[in-house]
Design a protein around this motif. Sequence first.
Motif, short mmCIF file in Angstrom:
data_model
loop_
_atom_site.label_atom_id
_atom_site.label_comp_id
_atom_site.label_asym_id
_atom_site.label_seq_id
_atom_site.Cartn_x
_atom_site.Cartn_y
_atom_site.Cartn_z
N ASP A 118 0.80 -1.22 0.00
CA ASP A 118 0.00 0.00 0.00
C ASP A 118 0.83 1.27 0.00
N LEU A 120 2.04 2.73 2.45
CA LEU A 120 1.74 3.53 3.64
C LEU A 120 2.72 3.20 4.77
N PHE A 125 -2.30 3.88 11.71
CA PHE A 125 -3.29 3.29 10.79
C PHE A 125 -3.59 1.86 11.21
N LYS A 207 -8.52 -3.18 3.34
CA LYS A 207 -7.47 -2.25 3.75
C LYS A 207 -7.86 -0.82 3.40
N TYR A 211 -8.34 2.46 5.79
CA TYR A 211 -7.52 3.65 5.52
C TYR A 211 -8.39 4.89 5.37
N HIS A 214 -9.73 6.08 8.57
CA HIS A 214 -8.61 6.74 9.25
C HIS A 214 -8.43 8.18 8.73
N ARG A 215 -8.73 8.38 7.46
CA ARG A 215 -8.57 9.69 6.83
C ARG A 215 -9.81 10.57 6.94
#
Length: 344
Positions: A118, A120, A125, A207, A211, A214-215
């Motif tokens: 990813d 990241l 996360f 995933k 994510y 999380h954002r």
Amino acid sequence: MQLYNKLSAEERRQLIREAGKQRLTISFYQYAFIIDPQLFRNYLFVDFNALDVLGRIYVAHEGINAQFSIPADRFKELKKFLDGIDFLENVRLNIAREHDDESFLKLKVKVRHKIVADGLEDDSFDVTNKGVHVDAARFNELIDDPDTVLVDMRNHYESEIGHFQNAWTPDVDTFRESLPIIEEEIKDHKKDKKLVMYCTGGIRCEKASAYYKHRGFEDVYQLEGGIIEYHRQVTEQGLENKFRGKNFVFDARLSEKISDEIISNCHQCGEPCDTHTNCDNEGCHLLFIQCENCRKAFKNTCSTHCLEVIQLSAEEQKQLRAGKPAKNKKFKKGRSSKLEFKKQ
């Protein structure tokens, strides 16, 4: 104790044919914290090898991602083995709808940094803080909702041959590339739109859903089991099929038909076609779409150059490849200046 494959693909192909047993093509994934991926990898290889499993299994600290085949008569043994592992008990197994005994010819169990690359590096996360999983019926309802943003989390060469109606299909080569592009495109709808995602079997969406939560995205959903499970449910429950074309898969079959529509074109002549192949020139091996007429004319190569190369002797071809990196166009699937019809 054997920990690695010792047979070639052709040797294994012969054994499969001699056995004469139907094999099931299966995929599954699970995000979970694995303390020692290498030890778990070795444990899996020993037992999978004993069960005559063939395929690709990736293990990382964040979990496991598996695509493989197994003799149909050993499925119950496989299920019992997986249920004996705490974090894999009752894991969803996606069984392919289209049959091919030779979908995989080797057993490869590898340790990776991540089971889905990813890009990241965010310690805050949490991949297990995922979005809402929905079945086919609920998914159909959501994608008919005008307040839904439907996003295909797969790569361009996958969505090109098949995708859901009204889906946004980002023109990306990799999953890691898609994450920031999608966020930038829909950043103004973190609170007023439903973000609904889908992929092949669910692993990328799971995933991505975590994510995007999380954002700051508040209403996040994913198609449980991906396109593979969607196809099973709409078929068995008589639901409306909102998928157009084929589902790209990562084994020798390369695709499964979900609807009868052909939505893509041959990359050489432009005729309607949705059949992927790999160029037979070992120095190229480009993945592209090729119709039957072009396959015959180009002898399963992507260009006149590669056609000329495969007619050279094996030694001459080896000399041409000498000193060149063996990347096999890994992230250039369906993108090459040699393809006449494909937009570069």
